[in-house]
Write an enzyme that holds these catalytic residues in place. Structure first.
Site, PDB file in Angstrom:
ATOM      1  N   GLU A   1       0.882  -1.246   0.011  1.00 24.47           N
ATOM      2  CA  GLU A   1      -0.072   0.133   0.106  1.00 24.47           C
ATOM      3  C   GLU A   1       1.022   1.055  -0.051  1.00 24.47           C
ATOM      4  O   GLU A   1       1.681   1.408   0.782  1.00 24.47           O
ATOM      5  CB  GLU A   1      -0.729  -0.211   1.443  1.00 24.47           C
ATOM      6  CG  GLU A   1      -1.994  -1.086   1.285  1.00 24.47           C
ATOM      7  CD  GLU A   1      -2.314  -1.225   2.755  1.00 24.47           C
ATOM      8  OE1 GLU A   1      -2.429  -0.191   3.316  1.00 24.47           O
ATOM      9  OE2 GLU A   1      -2.689  -2.526   3.359  1.00 24.47           O
TER      10      GLU A   1
ATOM     11  N   ASP B   1      -4.567   8.202  10.914  1.00 22.30           N
ATOM     12  CA  ASP B   1      -3.128   7.971  11.258  1.00 22.30           C
ATOM     13  C   ASP B   1      -2.422   8.462  12.618  1.00 22.30           C
ATOM     14  O   ASP B   1      -2.637   9.522  12.997  1.00 22.30           O
ATOM     15  CB  ASP B   1      -2.376   8.555  10.135  1.00 22.30           C
ATOM     16  CG  ASP B   1      -2.739   7.685   8.835  1.00 22.30           C
ATOM     17  OD1 ASP B   1      -2.851   6.237   8.831  1.00 22.30           O
ATOM     18  OD2 ASP B   1      -2.557   8.258   7.758  1.00 22.30           O
TER      19      ASP B   1
END
EC number: 4.2.1.20
Lengths: 249, 406
Positions: A46, A57
């Site tokens: 990814e 995140d």
């Protein structure tokens, strides 16, 4: 056939998928990193499209995204870098990014460029399933690009069933209800969640919190494999990417 | 379109105001937003909740806040300028209206801790106040730049028992503070609640904050009518995220003849990127912090750097409802730069004995312009906050008017 389907058909367990931000640690590292990962025997990658306000995140990936942005990484440039990547890289490639970057680029153009390069799927953590199905699903299908969905321990059963059916390629299982970069927990609550995963037929990978061989093996007991992001970024930073993959596999 | 059933229709069930708003969030937040939404509808509409909130507003916040006619300001510039005195709301700004509502909801939901971002510190102080009132923990995320600029508010938050978390990345102002607060919230969404500081963020926040701020408009409309026997010609409010503006606009949406003016910060000039935060004036549709709105952004979709002398206004996004009202042309959005803001700050202080917050001084500056151009019209300004927090900064940076002229 989509390379993601191919992977899950040929390999049922211990699938190792690696996440790293484009243009990290140096602007032109994207393709060399891909080649390194392919040589090291990683199953899927990814590539993160850096965004300055990544809600899903943790601090390590945020910092890496920031560095990548500071390096001058942009979506347009990423496509340019990946132009010939398919000559050397054969594993499935996924782009992970936040919706505004793609929306602003133009969804149709984005999908067109993804197809041209040979991107197999997208992970867009902040694009809700309803929004996707109402407005973009047919475009994704037209270009043959998969939209990989995320589930987490708090996802209720009705929603979970919906995600299993709606996801394309595989289901991305967030192992703890937090941002990336924590560590996988082996407590009872998560056991129940992981056991729920074990029963599903949709291919699945566990992401968030996988940082060493032990947690990778643990995740692989329940899903078809796992995704490593933060821990790999730390290894990249120390120039120890190869060793890291060797240790975890 | 008609605004008759407006509040029932906007936002719709998915949180959309026309094409804006919605909920662009990772699944880790999805479930929690659903819970908050359900709690909002089941709890905040209960008789018990409403009674408690009304009692708090009256006895703790000191509501209703007055509407005041600016004698000398009107005399000097023309028009009839009135102020809705949210600076007199407890803790010095309109922010406490939604903070008490959000904190009361948090209490009913069994939350232990309130988390939020703050720009100028007004929202942070209001939330710290609410947390102290309800006996909840409070954690406020604030950019380092704003911490240095808004020292009195930082002290107030600390005295009220809140933890102030300095945010050190990026421009170290409001946008980064939102990022940081979201991160903290994601770590423990079960025991904490994110009390967002404006009509922004994923659904249901823009709706919830508007609903808790509607009290401003409801009061002001009654008070104005009682004072004058009519309704104002113009409503003016500053817009960062847009909570105080939505609060007052909401009561006048269905009166087509009443003009609604939102005032954005032009900072050091709207022709310079990164030197303003005139989001509705110059932005384009985008997604930031979990919702769709007009947004200042670059070609690649990165939020643009923003600036204003008023820390509470420098945000690259804006409330989704304002985004829709702009497209519908129901509200007009204007801009006022730093210098005009500072002039208005002193003007209101010296002509009326009211020191406005720098955010609110943008609204005053625009009201003055409007009064000069339309001397026969009446103008109701939402004076969203008092300026005590800005005194040192203004005097150190700009000096007193007599010093500036010298």
């Amino acid at each position: 056939m989509n390379r993601i389907d191919n992977l899950f058909q040929n390999k049922k367990q211990d699938i190792l998928s690696i996440y790293f931000p484009a243009g990290y640690p140096n602007l032109n590292d994207t393709v060399p990193n891909l080649e390194l990962l392919q040589t090291a025997g990683v199953d899927m990658v990814e590539i993160g499209i850096p965004f300055s306000d990544p809600l899903a995140d943790g601090s390590a990936i945020q910092a890496a995204a920031k560095q990548s942005l500071d390096n001058g990484m942009k979506l347009r440039l990423l496509f340019e870098q990946l132009k010939d990547a398919r000559q050397t890289v054969s594993m499935p490639l996924i782009l992970m990014g936040y919706w505004n970057t793609i929306y602003r680029y133009g969804v149709d153009q984005f999908l067109k460029d993804c197809k041209k390069i040979g991107i197999d799927g997208l992970i867009i953590p902040d694009l809700p399933l309803e929004e996707f199905e109402a407005h973009y699903k047919s475009d994704f299908e037209e270009y043959g690009i998969y939209n990989v969905l995320l589930a987490c321990p708090e996802t209720d059963e009705v929603r979970f069933q919906k995600l299993i059916t709606a996801t394309q390629g595989f289901l991305y299982l967030v192992s703890s209800s937090a941002t990336t970069g924590g560590s996988v927990k082996l407590d009872e609550e998560h056991k129940a969640y992981f056991n729920r995963i074990k029963k599903i037929e949709t291919p699945s990978l566990i992401g968030f919190g996988i940082n060493n061989k032990e947690s990778f093996n643990y995740a692989c007991q329940y899903a078809n494999g796992a995704i490593v992001g933060t821990a790999f970024i730390k290894a990249l930073k120390k120039n120890k990417a190869k060793d890291f993959i060797k240790k975890i596999k | 379109m008609t605004f008759k059933d407006y509040f029932k229709k906007y936002p719709n069930e998915e949180g959309y105001f026309g094409e804006y708003g919605g909920s662009f969030i990772p699944p880790t937040l999805e479930e929690e937003m659903k819970r908050i939404n359900e709690a909002y509808y089941s709890i905040s509409k209960s008789h018990e909740f409403i009674s408690e909130l009304r009692s708090i507003r009256k006895h703790f916040q000191g509501r209703p806040t007055p509407v005041y006619y600016c004698n000398r300001l009107s005399e000097k510039y023309g028009g009839r300028i009135y102020l809705k005195r949210e600076d007199l709301n407890h803790s010095g700004a309109h922010k406490l209206n939604h903070c008490m509502g959000e904190a009361l909801l948090a209490k009913y939901m069994g939350k232990k801790k309130l988390i939020a971002e703050t720009g100028a510190g007004q929202h942070g102080v209001a939330l710290a106040t609410a947390a102290a009132y309800f006996g909840l923990e409070c954690e406020i995320h604030m950019g380092e730049v704003d911490i240095a600029k808004e020292h009195p508010n930082v002290m107030r938050m600390k005295i009220l028992g809140a933890t102030v978390v300095p945010v050190t990345h990026g421009l170290k102002t409001l946008k980064e503070a939102v990022d940081s607060a979201f991160q903290a919230y994601l770590k423990d969404p079960i025991n904490t609640i994110y009390c967002i500081g404006s009509v922004v963020g994923p659904h249901p926040f823009p709706m919830m904050v508007r609903e808790f701020q509607r009290v401003v408009g409801i009061e002001a409309r009654d008070q104005y009518q009682e004072m004058t026997g009519e309704l104002p010609d113009n409503i003016v409010a500053c817009v960062g995220g847009g909570s105080n503006a939505m609060g007052i606009f909401s009561a006048f949406l269905d009166d087509k003849d009443i003009k609604l003016h939102g005032v954005e910060p032009a900072g050091r000039g709207i022709d310079k990127e990164g030197e303003h935060a005139a989001t509705l004036t110059l932005g384009s549709p985008g997604v930031i912090h979990g919702f769709k709105c007009y947004m200042l952004q670059d070609k690649t979709g990165e939020p643009a750097p923003v600036y204003s002398v008023a820390s509470g206004l420098d945000y690259p996004g804006v409330g989704p409802e304002h985004s829709m009202l702009k497209d519908l042309e129901r509200a007009e959005y204007h801009h006022i730069d730093d210098n005009e803001c500072i002039d208005a700050f002193f003007e209101l202080s010296r002509l009326e004995g009211i020191i406005p917050a720098l955010e609110s001084a943008h609204a005053i500056a625009y009201a003055i312009k409007l009064a000069k151009a339309n001397p026969k019209q009446s103008i109701l300004v939402n004076l969203s906050g008092r300026g005590d927090k800005d005194l040192d900064f203004v005097v150190d940076t700009y000096g007193l008017p007599e010093d500036r002229e010298a």
